[in-house]
Design an enzyme around this catalytic site. Structure first.
Site, PDB file in Angstrom:
ATOM      1  N   CYS A  97      34.233  42.456  42.119  1.00 17.25           N
ATOM      2  CA  CYS A  97      35.253  41.862  42.978  1.00 17.25           C
ATOM      3  C   CYS A  97      36.385  41.068  42.060  1.00 17.25           C
ATOM      4  CB  CYS A  97      34.743  40.684  43.739  1.00 17.25           C
ATOM      5  SG  CYS A  97      33.272  41.086  45.021  1.00 17.25           S
ATOM      6  N   CYS A 133      30.437  37.946  42.195  1.00 15.35           N
ATOM      7  CA  CYS A 133      30.421  39.258  42.129  1.00 15.35           C
ATOM      8  C   CYS A 133      31.427  39.724  41.012  1.00 15.35           C
ATOM      9  CB  CYS A 133      30.868  39.762  43.363  1.00 15.35           C
ATOM     10  SG  CYS A 133      31.365  41.545  43.571  1.00 15.35           S
TER      11      CYS A 133
END
Lengths: 108, 502
Positions: free
Chosen positions: A34, A31
């Site tokens: 993230c 991700c």
């Protein structure tokens, strides 16, 4: 202090029995947002946490059942636990100033 | 078989009671996931299992099947990476002051692609949960016609009984039966997640997988050779296939054909040596490569799933499953996707077949799947989009005197200002049926963005558009797609198909 979750039991100890406000960061290695958000959270905890706020990083691929229990779908998914309850939450990237205020609020 | 005398009710077995699931889908790829979700939306108790047996090189992946993990998705992203490299060559002409000799970082692209795939694996899992489809990360084997045994990664087993099954196990790349192939070669299962750049690569095969992989590897800067046994892109329009091969040669891909490798060995410096018989001299020749990628076809995953225990018939030659409206010879066992005999192996086909099947089983729908005029694209360095008959199939089906082929070479405007961009490589043709009002029965376009362009024309073909409708449609200018509406020169007229200018 920032913790990377090592086991499901670890979650219970850090989030419900540490006496701290726990900011839980549900993330995954794949991700992109993230990867940007987590360092900002870590820095904010270090600078403004005051020992009262901790960061608990939970990899959703490693701890799928835990993520499922909290209905995590899109990430990053941030949940703030205080006294055993989720008092604040958000999904997606947030800029540094917002994260800093968030941590400051819970550190006082 | 027409839908008139087809029995939509598969058998007289009880609907409820003794089963764990109404529908159990074996395989969590494009077809399996679409079918299971649709059946769940229609209120059924649905389970799906998916398990990836690691490739000989040890590569594994998550939920989503071939397309998401080791097919369409990573392929298109790597292709795009290569196209950007091409655009960099044009950039200077367009005024961008880029430095010379820009290098490509394999790990960066690989990382980005694998991260995206990871997000798709997760999204599919979440979606199954939200649609209340129960997911098992297990390998299924039939024990009898209504029972499967699931084995998970820890070798735990459980038995599941279901009223109906859908087999959607897809395929895996073939390896040739030569020494060293499995030990040292890789396939499309491995290329998209290689931790190190592949280096000097030999691609063995003439399939679209082989040519697409060879194409993007060359575009990313590697030394690439393609070894083919005979023709390129068997089953596709051969005039276009030859043009694709010529273009790939022009950009520096070396073709070794006709040839097949006889063995692969590994040197002490870890380089691989491929050996083959040279066609003209008949001598055995060898060459060293860093990577050897086999793309010689795919095997249907039907041999180890206990189909004999379920009584499901499998075609001896191909290993694929013959079906009528996706039903196997066992009335309550269905099949969709790449394992179907004589059906296109494409994600959108599997998805639609899966959805339509679920609707026919669990709602009032009687709509069968339509496998005719399925559009497709090949993402070789020069892209190819097609819908309908190839020229040779049209000739075979209708007779050469009963068709007309309108065709034209063209050069995209964006290429015209770039001296290094070649003439007479972009090409389009439509095939019309003279016995049916010049109905367009075949569409072929070779050039940039072919996939995007072909999609719209596929709708026209599905609607039965004739040459008159194509030609009366006003073109959008300046595009390459407008070449299709301008088509006026036929092959039979003998006139040149090359264009003069705007």
């Amino acid at each position: 202090m920032s913790y990377t979750l090592g086991s499901p039991a670890h979650f219970d100890i850090l989030v419900f029995r540490s006496g701290r406000v726990a900011i839980v960061d549900f993330y995954a290695d794949w991700c992109g947002p993230c990867k940007s958000l987590t360092p900002i959270l870590e820095k904010a905890i270090n600078s403004f946490g005051n020992g009262k706020v901790i960061l608990v990083k939970v990899n959703i691929n490693e701890f799928e059942e835990l993520a499922r229990n909290y209905n995590v779908s899109s990430i990053p998914d941030i949940r703030v636990f205080k006294d055993g309850e989720i008092v604040e939450s958000f999904k997606g990237f947030r800029p540094e100033n917002e994260i800093n205020s968030l941590v400051q609020r819970f550190a006082n | 078989m027409s839908t008139n005398n087809y029995n939509w009710i598969d058998d007289n077995e009880p609907e409820q009671g003794e089963y764990d699931f109404d529908l159990f889908v074996i395989g969590g790829g494009s077809g399996g996931l679409a079918c299971s979700k649709e059946a769940a939306i229609l209120g059924k108790k649905v389970g799906v299992c998916d398990f990836v047996v690691p490739s000989p090189q040890g590569t594994k992946w998550g939920l989503g099947g071939t397309c998401v993990n080791v097919g369409c998705i990573p392929k298109k992203l790597y292709h795009q990476g290569a196209l950007i490299g091409e655009t960099l060559h044009d950039a200077k002409i367009y005024g961008w002051q880029l430095p010379d000799n820009i290098q490509h970082n394999w790990q960066q692209l690989c990382g980005v692609v694998q991260d995206h795939i990871g997000s798709l694996n997760w999204a599919y899992k979440t979606e199954l949960r939200s649609k209340t489809v129960q997911y098992f990360n297990s390998y299924a084997v039939f024990i009898d016609a209504h029972t499967i045994e699931l084995t998970d990664i820890k070798k735990n087993k459980q038995q599941i009984r279901s009223r109906r099954f859908v087999i959607a196990t897809g395929g895996r790349p073939k390896y040739p039966d030569i020494p060293g192939a499995r030990e040292f070669g890789i396939t499309s299962d491995d290329i998209f997640s290689l931790s190190n750049a592949p280096g000097k690569t030999l691609v063995v095969g003439a399939s679209y997988v082989a040519l697409e992989c060879a194409g993007f590897l060359k575009g990313l800067g590697f030394d690439v050779s393609v070894m083919a046994r005979s023709i390129l892109l068997r089953g596709f329009d051969q005039q276009i296939a030859e043009m694709i091969g010529n273009y790939m040669q022009r950009i520096g891909i070396k073709f070794i054909k006709p040839a097949i490798p006889s063995k692969i060995e590994k040197q002490s410096d870890s380089k691989l040596v491929a050996s083959w018989q040279d066609e003209s001299t008949k001598q055995i020749v060898s060459e060293t490569f860093d990577t050897i990628l086999f793309a010689i076809g795919r095997d249907a995953e039907t041999t180890k799933i206990g189909l004999d225990k379920a009584g499901v018939q499998v075609d001896n030659v191909t290993g694929k499953i013959p079906t009528i409206h996706e039903r196997t010879n066992v009335p309550h066992i269905y099949a969709i996707g790449d394992i179907l005999l004589a059906k296109p192996e494409l994600t959108p086909v599997a998805i639609q077949a899966g959805r339509f099947l679920a609707r026919r089983l669990y709602s009032n729908s009687r709509l069968p799947m339509d496998y005719i005029n399925v559009p497709t694209a090949v993402f070789t360095p020069i892209e190819y989009g097609a819908c309908g008959y190839s020229e040779e199939d049209a000739i075979k089906q209708f007779g050469e005197q009963n068709i007309d082929v309108y065709h034209s070479y063209y050069k995209p405007l964006e290429w015209k200002v770039c001296e290094h961009r070649p003439n007479n490589v972009c090409y389009t043709k439509i095939i019309v049926n003279k016995l049916d009002n010049q109905r367009v029965i075949g569409f072929h376009l070779l050039g940039p963005n072919a996939g995007e362009i072909t999609q719209g024309f596929a709708v026209a073909i599905k609607a039965g558009a004739t040459y008159e409708i194509f030609s009366n449609t006003i073109g959008i200018h300046p595009t390459t797609a407008e070449e299709v509406t301008d088509l006026s020169v036929t092959k039979s007229s003998g006139k040149s198909a090359e264009k003069a200018g705007c």
